[in-house]
Design an enzyme around this catalytic site. Structure first.
Site, short mmCIF file in Angstrom:
data_model
loop_
_atom_site.label_atom_id
_atom_site.label_comp_id
_atom_site.label_asym_id
_atom_site.label_seq_id
_atom_site.Cartn_x
_atom_site.Cartn_y
_atom_site.Cartn_z
N LEU A 1 7.25 11.92 -11.02
CA LEU A 1 8.71 11.77 -11.01
C LEU A 1 9.22 11.35 -12.40
O LEU A 1 10.42 11.26 -12.61
CB LEU A 1 9.12 10.69 -9.99
CG LEU A 1 8.61 10.85 -8.55
CD1 LEU A 1 9.14 9.73 -7.67
CD2 LEU A 1 9.01 12.19 -7.96
N SER A 2 8.28 11.06 -13.30
CA SER A 2 8.67 10.47 -14.59
C SER A 2 9.45 11.40 -15.52
O SER A 2 10.36 10.94 -16.21
CB SER A 2 7.42 9.95 -15.32
OG SER A 2 6.88 8.88 -14.58
N LYS B 1 -6.27 6.30 -16.47
CA LYS B 1 -5.78 5.02 -16.98
C LYS B 1 -6.87 4.09 -17.53
O LYS B 1 -6.62 3.34 -18.45
CB LYS B 1 -5.05 4.27 -15.86
CG LYS B 1 -3.64 4.77 -15.60
CD LYS B 1 -2.99 3.90 -14.55
CE LYS B 1 -1.60 4.38 -14.24
NZ LYS B 1 -0.91 3.51 -13.29
N ASP C 1 -2.33 -6.85 -25.82
CA ASP C 1 -3.13 -7.90 -25.15
C ASP C 1 -3.24 -7.65 -23.65
O ASP C 1 -4.29 -7.83 -23.06
CB ASP C 1 -2.51 -9.28 -25.39
CG ASP C 1 -2.72 -9.73 -26.82
OD1 ASP C 1 -3.58 -9.13 -27.51
OD2 ASP C 1 -2.01 -10.66 -27.26
N ASN D 1 -1.26 2.62 -19.40
CA ASN D 1 -0.36 3.63 -18.81
C ASN D 1 0.66 4.16 -19.82
O ASN D 1 1.45 5.04 -19.49
CB ASN D 1 0.36 3.09 -17.56
CG ASN D 1 1.50 2.16 -17.91
OD1 ASN D 1 1.45 1.47 -18.94
ND2 ASN D 1 2.53 2.13 -17.10
N ASP E 1 2.60 -1.47 -16.17
CA ASP E 1 2.64 -1.49 -14.69
C ASP E 1 2.87 -2.91 -14.15
O ASP E 1 3.71 -3.13 -13.27
CB ASP E 1 1.33 -0.95 -14.11
CG ASP E 1 1.26 0.56 -14.13
OD1 ASP E 1 2.32 1.22 -14.13
OD2 ASP E 1 0.13 1.10 -14.13
N GLY F 1 -8.18 -2.10 -7.46
CA GLY F 1 -8.24 -1.04 -8.47
C GLY F 1 -7.36 -1.38 -9.67
O GLY F 1 -7.00 -2.55 -9.89
N TYR G 1 5.68 4.32 -3.66
CA TYR G 1 7.13 4.28 -3.85
C TYR G 1 7.92 4.98 -2.75
O TYR G 1 8.80 5.80 -3.01
CB TYR G 1 7.57 4.77 -5.24
CG TYR G 1 6.85 5.97 -5.78
CD1 TYR G 1 5.86 5.81 -6.75
CD2 TYR G 1 7.14 7.25 -5.35
CE1 TYR G 1 5.18 6.88 -7.26
CE2 TYR G 1 6.48 8.34 -5.86
CZ TYR G 1 5.50 8.14 -6.82
OH TYR G 1 4.84 9.22 -7.34
P1 NAP Z 1 -7.38 2.93 -8.02
O1 NAP Z 1 -7.70 2.27 -9.31
O2 NAP Z 1 -8.07 4.18 -7.64
O3 NAP Z 1 -7.66 1.82 -6.86
C1 NAP Z 1 -7.47 2.13 -5.51
C2 NAP Z 1 -7.76 0.90 -4.65
O4 NAP Z 1 -7.47 1.25 -3.29
C3 NAP Z 1 -9.20 0.43 -4.68
O5 NAP Z 1 -9.23 -0.95 -4.49
C4 NAP Z 1 -9.81 1.16 -3.49
O6 NAP Z 1 -10.89 0.48 -2.89
C5 NAP Z 1 -8.67 1.11 -2.52
N1 NAP Z 1 -8.74 2.22 -1.58
C6 NAP Z 1 -8.67 3.56 -1.86
N2 NAP Z 1 -8.78 4.27 -0.73
C7 NAP Z 1 -8.95 3.38 0.28
C8 NAP Z 1 -9.15 3.50 1.68
N3 NAP Z 1 -9.21 4.71 2.28
N4 NAP Z 1 -9.30 2.38 2.41
C9 NAP Z 1 -9.25 1.15 1.83
N5 NAP Z 1 -9.07 0.97 0.50
C10 NAP Z 1 -8.93 2.07 -0.26
O7 NAP Z 1 -5.82 3.26 -7.90
P2 NAP Z 1 -4.61 2.46 -8.56
O8 NAP Z 1 -4.30 3.03 -9.89
O9 NAP Z 1 -4.92 1.00 -8.46
O10 NAP Z 1 -3.41 2.86 -7.59
C11 NAP Z 1 -3.34 2.34 -6.29
C12 NAP Z 1 -2.01 2.66 -5.63
O11 NAP Z 1 -0.94 2.07 -6.35
C13 NAP Z 1 -1.70 4.17 -5.57
O12 NAP Z 1 -1.13 4.45 -4.33
C14 NAP Z 1 -0.69 4.37 -6.67
O13 NAP Z 1 0.19 5.43 -6.39
C15 NAP Z 1 0.06 3.03 -6.63
N6 NAP Z 1 0.68 2.73 -7.92
C16 NAP Z 1 2.04 2.65 -7.96
C17 NAP Z 1 2.68 2.37 -9.16
C18 NAP Z 1 4.17 2.30 -9.21
O14 NAP Z 1 4.73 2.37 -10.30
N7 NAP Z 1 4.83 2.12 -8.09
C19 NAP Z 1 1.92 2.17 -10.33
C20 NAP Z 1 0.51 2.24 -10.25
C21 NAP Z 1 -0.09 2.53 -9.03
P3 NAP Z 1 -12.44 0.70 -3.36
O15 NAP Z 1 -12.62 -0.14 -4.59
O16 NAP Z 1 -13.20 0.21 -2.19
O17 NAP Z 1 -12.59 2.18 -3.62
#
Ligand code: NAP
Length: 278
Positions: free
Chosen positions: A21-22, A71, A83, A92, A107, A133, A226
């Protein structure tokens, strides 16, 4: 758009990148301010990341957003890190100054701004982050400074422990929630704020990231996704205050825009451009 030889390009690298969406959010702000910038998505496969970054040096692309799945890996190819990007271990936003690439992470700051905007106080609160994550690391870095206690649960417990140990070096108010305790839901009412940072809720057939039947109406439930996820809908039905990830998406973009241009962007214009796409 009036593209010329002077137009500065900002990009986003992701894979897939089709749903971002950016571009509309940033291009609306560039247009509103009459800035000679243009924001373009680039589909970059993981194995092409390093060469794509060389490309931004070669093409004098002024800046980038970095999204899934790059990322964490991207920092290895940059010249400098802010930092927060260093501590969080993910980037990001990139600024290109004459071929020198600096990585930022906006973020966490974006999430904190979205909490403030929603009048959600975190000082002296007990907070649970579900997931460990990149996004959990980014928000944990900021949350642990102000909350009284920060708890982390992740299905892969080792990852939760690594994040907890990492944050603990910064502030000693962080602990892991064990799977047995999490699955029993018995501790949920101890938390003032619960934040889902897993992707559970993105797809319609996803299970809920936690047992909502254990929530109480004094709690605040946030989701970084979102949109109004099933978690937020159910929490809202119980009477909880809820917050989705739209504000985080907006404000991480606002802070990135400031890094690239040195100018404060028109936040309302960016918000409108985002909302139009939902
Ligand atoms: P990431 O680094 O891949 O981490 C994903 C996390 O979710 C990990 O802790 C993973 O657990 C867990 N997970 C994934 N699938 C799962 C499942 N089926 N059941 C239980 N836990 C699960 O991803 P991320 O970058 O942190 O992003 C995570 C979410 O935040 C995404 O939905 C992303 O769209 C959202 N986000 C939103 C914004 C925003 O601006 N609103 C910004 C950044 C991210 P494991 O370690 O066990 O695999």
């Amino acid at each position: 758009m009036n593209i010329s030889g002077k137009t500065k390009i900002i990009g986003i690298f992701g894979y897939p990148v089709e749903h971002t969406l950016s571009p509309k959010m940033h291009n609306a702000a560039f247009k509103y301010l009459n800035l000679d910038f243009c924001y373009v998505p680039f589909s970059v496969k993981p194995e092409m990341l390093e060469i794509a970054l060389e490309g931004i040096r070669a093409l004098s692309i002024a800046g980038l957003n970095i999204t899934i799945p790059h990322k964490e890996r991207v920092s290895a190819f940059l010249d400098k890190l802010s930092d927060d990007a260093k501590f969080i271990g993910s980037v990001n936003t990139i600024k290109n100054e004459g071929g020198e690439l600096t990585g930022f992470n906006t973020d966490g700051k974006g999430f904190m701004k979205s909490l403030a905007e929603a009048n959600i106080e975190i000082a002296d609160k007990r907070v649970l982050i579900v997931g460990a994550g990149g996004a959990a690391r980014a928000i944990g870095y900021y949350l642990c400074r102000d909350v009284s206690e920060l708890y982390i649960y992740n299905r892969n417990i080792e990852r939760a422990e690594i994040l907890t140990t990492h944050l603990y070096t910064f502030k000693n108010n962080v602990a892991v929630v064990e799977e047995k305790i999490f699955n029993s839901g018995s501790s949920f009412s101890d938390f003032d704020i619960i934040i889902n940072t897993t992707p559970l809720g993105l797809k319609s057939d996803d299970p809920l990231p936690l047992d909502v039947s254990m929530l109480k109406n004094h709690q605040i439930i946030c989701d970084l996704i979102y949109k109004e996820t099933p978690l937020l809908q159910k929490a809202s039905a119980i009477g909880c205050k809820t917050l989705n990830g739209m504000g985080m998406l907006l404000w991480q973009g606002v802070f990135a825009f400031e890094e690239w241009t040195g100018i404060q962007p028109p936040v309302e214009v960016m918000k409108k451009a985002l909302m139009k796409q939902i």
